[in-house]
Design an enzyme around this catalytic site. Structure first.
Site, short mmCIF file in Angstrom:
data_model
loop_
_atom_site.label_atom_id
_atom_site.label_comp_id
_atom_site.label_asym_id
_atom_site.label_seq_id
_atom_site.Cartn_x
_atom_site.Cartn_y
_atom_site.Cartn_z
CB CYS A 43 -13.04 33.02 -27.07
SG CYS A 43 -12.89 32.76 -28.85
CB ILE A 60 -12.02 27.73 -34.11
CG1 ILE A 60 -11.49 27.55 -32.68
CG2 ILE A 60 -12.48 26.40 -34.70
CD1 ILE A 60 -10.36 26.55 -32.55
CG ASP A 66 -19.12 31.16 -35.26
OD1 ASP A 66 -18.18 31.97 -35.20
OD2 ASP A 66 -19.19 30.15 -34.53
CB SER A 80 -15.50 14.66 -26.31
OG SER A 80 -16.74 15.30 -26.02
#
Length: 614
Positions: A2, A51, A97, A361
């Protein structure tokens, strides 16, 4: 993932809306702000990219009892912490979370951040204690900018949210020189004199009653001797395989589609392989294809994808789309940043976002497992520094007389007095004689990692890169490139457990007889055939060196005129012009300098008339 914002400076609601709108690409799913605290003197704002727990109940700013929070990032072990807190009697109204962070702060105090495994930047307002408490993750994956002045405190995920409607800022001449040295602006500096970055692994407290600000470091690389792991190589390999699989698995947790960036190199292939082992679903993988010879690695990514049977997507990088991204570059990076691989990173993110909202990644493998080609070169050069310096410098002079620019660069490097000085020069520019100032811009606090007496050369320089190149450059590049398109990037190899484990291993487990990333390769080869990777290491960049001599030649020469260059502080205009001409004539590859200047010129064109340079 965010964008966060907050301030104790008085702004009206319309100004706050505009500040949040400036970086709305970081979180397009919900934008909110509130006035809180005594007399509503504190502003908390948030752009949300949903998310985990997509329900609006988890929108921010978030309140838990007397705790207010704005939070950017992900806590990968939040379910484990949540279970501990539930055993302590805490109740939760969401599955996010964010709520767990608030409860953990109440239960464990400010030290709770040491329990967090994640990437994060957050600020908590504690109503009872009348303080702001914030922190940034260990590796610096999430950005945190702040202004602290007589008129108040202001913070944001990106600098542009702070500079908008701000009356007390000036452009830093020192930061421009740091940028021209490093290609980025090192922490804790920013492009503005009055705005700083909170360093990676640091927290801060602002006591609102006494108006006192303090910060402290809660995590750092161990300074002890590296050979702490006492098991065998096979045991180390098993442990690393477990850690990577677990780090990948917890980063696959999301309530939105997840994929993997796959370049076909060791690091991203290891993540793709072990992520595939962590789920029953078919992994989506993404790579970039270039037309220019020597830049296209997509065929290797496809070989890995075919072996792992992923759902693979190849993104074609064409010239015109690359130019479009250059035109909008400063809008997303919003302070000068000269890593040219940011452009293909943005392209990769732009097209990946069409398929998924989260992408894993392979970032961090080179720093932890001795992977960069320059590490091998430094190890080879180490023997030369054992001979008398006069003899070494004489040999360097002879090498420098040869008509090849790469040999001339090597010769300039060998003139340095020590290996530490040599690596600083490699990192910041072998020849910075075109910079016209008396300051040593390589004298950053992170040099202490190069001088650590308990570690050997390759361990020291990899530590230095973790604290500089990874933090200042790679993490900035990835955050801005992905957030420009509202895509969350997660890096399993930057899990602090893997970083610490890698530094506990004997060097020969990672680098033996010119075999770099030895243990990481051996973990990978259990899942993907070794033969696919029998090729030289490749970078991830654009063919700018060629473009600047051909399609973009007129653009470069029209942009970087003598009058333009005179507007840039602390450079020798004639020396810079000489280097531009060398590039155009093909006698020297000066594209990194040209790109630095083009990026800086673009940024100054958009900001130089609003703020003075001091």
């Amino acid at each position: 993932m965010c964008g966060i914002y907050g301030s104790t400076i008085k702004y009206n609601p319309q100004q706050v809306k505009e500040k949040l709108a400036r970086t709305s690409f970081r979180g397009p799913d919900a934008t909110r702000f509130t006035f809180i605290g005594k007399n509503e003197s504190i502003i908390f704002g948030h752009n949300r990219l949903s998310i985990i727990d997509l329900d609006p109940r988890s929108n921010q700013p978030f309140i838990y009892k007397h705790i207010h929070i704005v939070f950017n990032g992900e806590i990968y072990n939040f379910l484990e912490i949540k279970k501990q807190l539930q055993n302590q009697g805490y109740a939760f109204n969401t599955t996010s979370d964010t709520e767990v962070i608030c409860a953990a702060y109440l239960e464990y105090g400010q030290d709770f951040i040491k329990q967090l495994n994640g990437m994060f930047a957050f600020v908590i307002y504690d109503e009872k204690k009348q303080l702001l408490f914030g922190a940034r993750d260990r590796m610096g994956q999430k950005p945190f900018y702040y202004y602290l002045g007589k008129n108040g405190f202001e913070f944001a995920s990106q600098i542009s949210s702070i500079q908008l409607h701000h009356q007390n800022l000036s452009i830093s001449s020192k930061a421009i020189s740091q940028y021209l040295t490093w290609g980025n602006i090192p922490d804790p500096l920013s492009i503005f004199n009055q705005i700083k970055k909170l360093e990676a692994g640091y927290s801060f407290t602002l006591d609102l009653t006494s108006n006192t600000f303090s910060k402290s470091q809660y995590w750092d690389i161990s300074k002890n001797n590296n050979s702490l792991f006492t098991g065998s190589y096979e045991e180390a390999k098993q442990e690393l395989s477990y850690l990577i699989k677990d780090a990948s698995s917890i980063r696959l947790f999301a309530d939105v589609p997840v994929g993997v960036f796959l370049s076909g190199g060791i690091d991203s292939s290891a993540i793709a392989a072990l992520a595939s082992k962590s789920t029953n679903s078919k992994i989506k993988t993404f790579s970039v294809k270039f037309d220019e010879k020597g830049f296209d690695e997509s065929k290797y990514a496809k070989q890995v994808a075919d072996h792992l049977q992923t759902e693979h997507h190849v993104i074609h990088c064409n010239y015109s789309e690359g130019l479009d991204l250059i035109d909008n570059f400063s809008h997303y990076y919003d302070e000068p940043f000269a890593d040219a691989s940011a452009i293909p990173s943005m392209l990769l993110a732009k097209h990946t976002r069409k398929q998924v909202t989260v992408a894993l990644s392979g970032d961090g493998g080179d720093e932890s497992f001795i992977g960069y080609t320059r590490y091998k070169w430094m190890k080879q050069v180490e023997a030369l520094y054992a001979i008398p310096s006069g003899l070494r410098k004489f040999a360097a002079t002879l090498i420098g007389s040869l008509p090849y620019y790469k040999l001339k660069m090597i010769a300039q490097g060998l003139q340095k007095d020590s290996l530490n000085d040599l690596y600083l020069a490699i990192s910041s520019g072998i020849d910075n004689s075109w910079l016209q100032n008396t300051n040593d811009y390589t004298n950053v606090s992170e040099v202490k990692y190069l001088k650590e007496s308990n570690k050997n050369l390759v361990e020291r320089i990899s530590d230095f890169d973790l604290k500089t190149y990874l933090n200042w450059d790679i993490n900035t590049k990835v955050d801005r490139a992905t957030m420009a398109y509202s895509l969350e990037a997660r890096a399993p190899l930057l899990d602090y457990r893997i970083v610490e484990f890698a530094r506990s291993l004997p060097t020969e487990f990672k680098y033996q007889k010119n075999n770099q990333k030895r243990i990481l390769k051996d973990v990978l080869y259990e899942h993907v055939p070794k033969e696919i990777f029998n090729r030289p290491k490749a970078g991830f960049t654009m063919p700018f060196a060629n473009w600047f001599r051909a399609d973009l030649k007129d653009f470069v020469l029209d942009t970087l005129t003598e009058d333009t260059l005179k507007q840039i502080p602390n450079i020798n205009v004639k020396e810079v012009q000489l280097r531009i001409n060398q590039h155009m004539q093909g006698t020297w590859n000066r594209y990194p300098l040209i790109w630095k200047l083009l990026v800086l010129k673009q940024w100054l064109d958009k900001n130089g008339n609003t703020f003075s340079i001091q």
